[in-house]
Design a protein around this motif. Sequence first.
Motif, PDB file in Angstrom:
ATOM      1  N   HIS A 177      36.898  24.029  38.624  1.00 37.28           N
ATOM      2  CA  HIS A 177      37.141  25.521  38.371  1.00 37.28           C
ATOM      3  C   HIS A 177      37.393  26.298  39.464  1.00 37.28           C
ATOM      4  CE1 HIS A 177      33.552  25.405  35.180  1.00 37.28           C
ATOM      5  NE2 HIS A 177      34.580  24.828  34.936  1.00 37.28           N
ATOM      6  N   LEU A 178      36.967  25.611  40.738  1.00 40.30           N
ATOM      7  CA  LEU A 178      37.643  26.301  41.923  1.00 40.30           C
ATOM      8  C   LEU A 178      39.113  25.801  42.106  1.00 40.30           C
ATOM      9  CD1 LEU A 178      37.605  27.719  44.688  1.00 40.30           C
ATOM     10  CD2 LEU A 178      36.462  25.530  45.522  1.00 40.30           C
ATOM     11  N   LEU A 179      39.576  24.569  42.073  1.00 45.52           N
ATOM     12  CA  LEU A 179      40.993  24.129  41.934  1.00 45.52           C
ATOM     13  C   LEU A 179      41.811  24.726  41.019  1.00 45.52           C
ATOM     14  CD1 LEU A 179      40.499  20.271  42.588  1.00 45.52           C
ATOM     15  CD2 LEU A 179      40.821  21.996  44.230  1.00 45.52           C
ATOM     16  N   ALA A 180      41.358  24.951  39.829  1.00 45.08           N
ATOM     17  CA  ALA A 180      42.064  25.676  38.996  1.00 45.08           C
ATOM     18  C   ALA A 180      42.612  27.163  39.385  1.00 45.08           C
ATOM     19  CB  ALA A 180      41.404  26.043  37.727  1.00 45.08           C
ATOM     20  N   SER A 181      41.549  27.747  39.873  1.00 45.99           N
ATOM     21  CA  SER A 181      41.639  29.206  40.485  1.00 45.99           C
ATOM     22  C   SER A 181      42.738  29.239  41.652  1.00 45.99           C
ATOM     23  CB  SER A 181      40.188  29.650  41.162  1.00 45.99           C
ATOM     24  OG  SER A 181      39.446  29.547  39.941  1.00 45.99           O
TER      25      SER A 181
ATOM     26  N   GLY B 103      30.064  29.947  35.155  1.00 47.65           N
ATOM     27  CA  GLY B 103      30.693  28.771  34.348  1.00 47.65           C
ATOM     28  C   GLY B 103      32.073  29.008  34.067  1.00 47.65           C
ATOM     29  N   SER B 104      32.597  29.806  34.784  1.00 45.86           N
ATOM     30  CA  SER B 104      34.092  30.207  34.583  1.00 45.86           C
ATOM     31  C   SER B 104      34.676  30.272  36.102  1.00 45.86           C
ATOM     32  CB  SER B 104      34.359  31.541  33.936  1.00 45.86           C
ATOM     33  OG  SER B 104      34.064  32.571  34.663  1.00 45.86           O
ATOM     34  N   SER B 105      36.075  30.734  35.993  1.00 45.42           N
ATOM     35  CA  SER B 105      36.788  30.971  37.506  1.00 45.42           C
ATOM     36  C   SER B 105      36.757  32.239  37.504  1.00 45.42           C
ATOM     37  CB  SER B 105      38.227  30.392  37.138  1.00 45.42           C
ATOM     38  OG  SER B 105      38.139  29.027  37.256  1.00 45.42           O
ATOM     39  N   ALA B 106      36.021  33.270  36.902  1.00 40.68           N
ATOM     40  CA  ALA B 106      36.228  34.773  37.265  1.00 40.68           C
ATOM     41  C   ALA B 106      35.759  35.225  38.648  1.00 40.68           C
ATOM     42  CB  ALA B 106      35.343  35.341  35.986  1.00 40.68           C
ATOM     43  N   SER B 107      34.637  34.696  39.000  1.00 40.82           N
ATOM     44  CA  SER B 107      33.993  34.902  40.462  1.00 40.82           C
ATOM     45  C   SER B 107      35.088  34.563  41.573  1.00 40.82           C
ATOM     46  CB  SER B 107      32.708  34.308  40.462  1.00 40.82           C
ATOM     47  OG  SER B 107      31.765  34.794  39.652  1.00 40.82           O
ATOM     48  N   TRP B 108      35.651  33.115  41.311  1.00 41.79           N
ATOM     49  CA  TRP B 108      36.354  32.762  42.295  1.00 41.79           C
ATOM     50  C   TRP B 108      37.659  33.641  42.348  1.00 41.79           C
ATOM     51  CZ3 TRP B 108      34.207  29.560  45.370  1.00 41.79           C
ATOM     52  CH2 TRP B 108      33.324  28.641  45.056  1.00 41.79           C
ATOM     53  N   VAL B 109      38.295  34.060  41.080  1.00 45.54           N
ATOM     54  CA  VAL B 109      39.493  34.893  41.164  1.00 45.54           C
ATOM     55  C   VAL B 109      39.294  36.225  41.993  1.00 45.54           C
ATOM     56  CG1 VAL B 109      40.851  36.193  39.754  1.00 45.54           C
ATOM     57  CG2 VAL B 109      40.565  33.891  39.144  1.00 45.54           C
TER      58      VAL B 109
ATOM     59  N   VAL C 208      51.424  29.144  32.096  1.00 46.25           N
ATOM     60  CA  VAL C 208      50.667  29.430  33.208  1.00 46.25           C
ATOM     61  C   VAL C 208      51.158  29.932  34.361  1.00 46.25           C
ATOM     62  CG1 VAL C 208      48.735  28.288  34.811  1.00 46.25           C
ATOM     63  CG2 VAL C 208      49.420  27.364  32.494  1.00 46.25           C
ATOM     64  N   ASN C 209      50.731  31.115  34.795  1.00 47.77           N
ATOM     65  CA  ASN C 209      51.095  31.843  36.017  1.00 47.77           C
ATOM     66  C   ASN C 209      49.977  32.570  36.327  1.00 47.77           C
ATOM     67  OD1 ASN C 209      51.345  34.570  34.838  1.00 47.77           O
ATOM     68  ND2 ASN C 209      53.163  33.594  33.822  1.00 47.77           N
ATOM     69  N   GLU C 210      50.079  33.187  37.692  1.00 50.45           N
ATOM     70  CA  GLU C 210      48.861  33.773  38.190  1.00 50.45           C
ATOM     71  C   GLU C 210      48.172  34.836  37.248  1.00 50.45           C
ATOM     72  OE1 GLU C 210      47.606  36.601  42.192  1.00 50.45           O
ATOM     73  OE2 GLU C 210      49.548  35.612  41.980  1.00 50.45           O
ATOM     74  N   GLN C 211      49.187  35.685  36.623  1.00 52.34           N
ATOM     75  CA  GLN C 211      48.849  36.790  35.795  1.00 52.34           C
ATOM     76  C   GLN C 211      48.016  36.239  34.319  1.00 52.34           C
ATOM     77  OE1 GLN C 211      48.137  40.016  36.783  1.00 52.34           O
ATOM     78  NE2 GLN C 211      48.928  39.224  38.459  1.00 52.34           N
ATOM     79  N   SER C 212      48.741  35.322  33.635  1.00 50.83           N
ATOM     80  CA  SER C 212      48.192  34.734  32.438  1.00 50.83           C
ATOM     81  C   SER C 212      46.881  34.112  32.703  1.00 50.83           C
ATOM     82  CB  SER C 212      49.354  34.082  31.968  1.00 50.83           C
ATOM     83  OG  SER C 212      49.454  32.910  32.666  1.00 50.83           O
ATOM     84  N   PHE C 213      46.795  33.481  33.878  1.00 50.30           N
ATOM     85  CA  PHE C 213      45.601  32.709  34.340  1.00 50.30           C
ATOM     86  C   PHE C 213      44.281  33.859  34.248  1.00 50.30           C
ATOM     87  CE2 PHE C 213      42.440  30.991  37.154  1.00 50.30           C
ATOM     88  CZ  PHE C 213      42.015  29.897  36.394  1.00 50.30           C
ATOM     89  N   ILE C 214      44.773  34.763  34.883  1.00 44.62           N
ATOM     90  CA  ILE C 214      43.463  35.841  35.466  1.00 44.62           C
ATOM     91  C   ILE C 214      43.283  36.440  34.350  1.00 44.62           C
ATOM     92  CG2 ILE C 214      43.045  37.986  36.304  1.00 44.62           C
ATOM     93  CD1 ILE C 214      44.912  37.127  38.707  1.00 44.62           C
TER      94      ILE C 214
END
Length: 303
Positions: free
Chosen positions: A76-80, A103-109, A172-178
């Motif tokens: 999750h961290l590496l994906a972010s 459980g997601s990447s939201a906090s890392w983002v 996949v790009n920064e905005q689509s991931f977020i």
Amino acid sequence: MRKQRTIKEIVKVSGIGVHTGKKVDIIIEPAQENTGIVFHRTDINLFIQANQSNVVDTTLSTTLGIDGVYVKTVEHLLASLYAMNIDNCIIRIDNEEVPILDGSSASWVYLLRNASFVEQKHYKKVLLVTKPIKIKDNGKFVALLPCRKFKISYAISFDGTFINKQKYEIEVNEQSFIKEISKARTFCFLRDIEYMQQNNLALGGSLDNAVVVDDYGIINEDPLRYENEFVRHKILDAIGDLSILNYDLKAHYIAYKSGHNLNYRLVSNLLQDKKSFALIGSPKHEMEILENLGYLSPSVGSI
């Protein structure tokens, strides 16, 4: 191509590991260009590079390790970091598992965006897949196909359950991931929890950091964040697993019922077949390779 980036400010996080149940503190620090993503087990003073050769286990998550020292559940961290184009940082961690947070990447983002970014001098190398790499195994399928962008098409099937069949496709790009991926949480079936805990897994799992599914739906009080949150989380995991290549990936990743182990095998097969990809180190080199592969029109001369 783009220039490499690191974070501008230090990021500090505390939490628990979803499988170990152990409390862990993390400090993410800026790093010089070409450092890559490096974990530092501060309790043992050992550095572990996030790369394919250091993947030592793929049971329900991806684990990095050297000489019996591990950093677990890194995806999750590496994906972010990958999706936000953060190429160089030192991740100082005082225990064996990255905290699961929600459980997601939201906090890392959120934390990484607040830390801001610094553009560095060197270009980020690109890995362009030029020949299909495919794996079929026991009804599961995963592949990397030539593509000028990083695209993911993912399908899952849990017949006879609330999840049922889901599929999703994304560039996949920064905005689509977020927007479309980062908030998707990890999930499990209620019937599997006892077995996992008997095998020293999911010891830190709870309804605060996972979506739990029974025969009738989810048992969490909070609703799903996306209608197809389950397949979106599988995409999140895949981005984390593929990020271990340490290049900006240009390929179409296609998966059916895949997971961490198939992702690991796919990356291994790709790296072993030198004719299946081209490495691009500069914009001039990029233009030459794309033209040789027929991706550029001589009349246009650009992507």
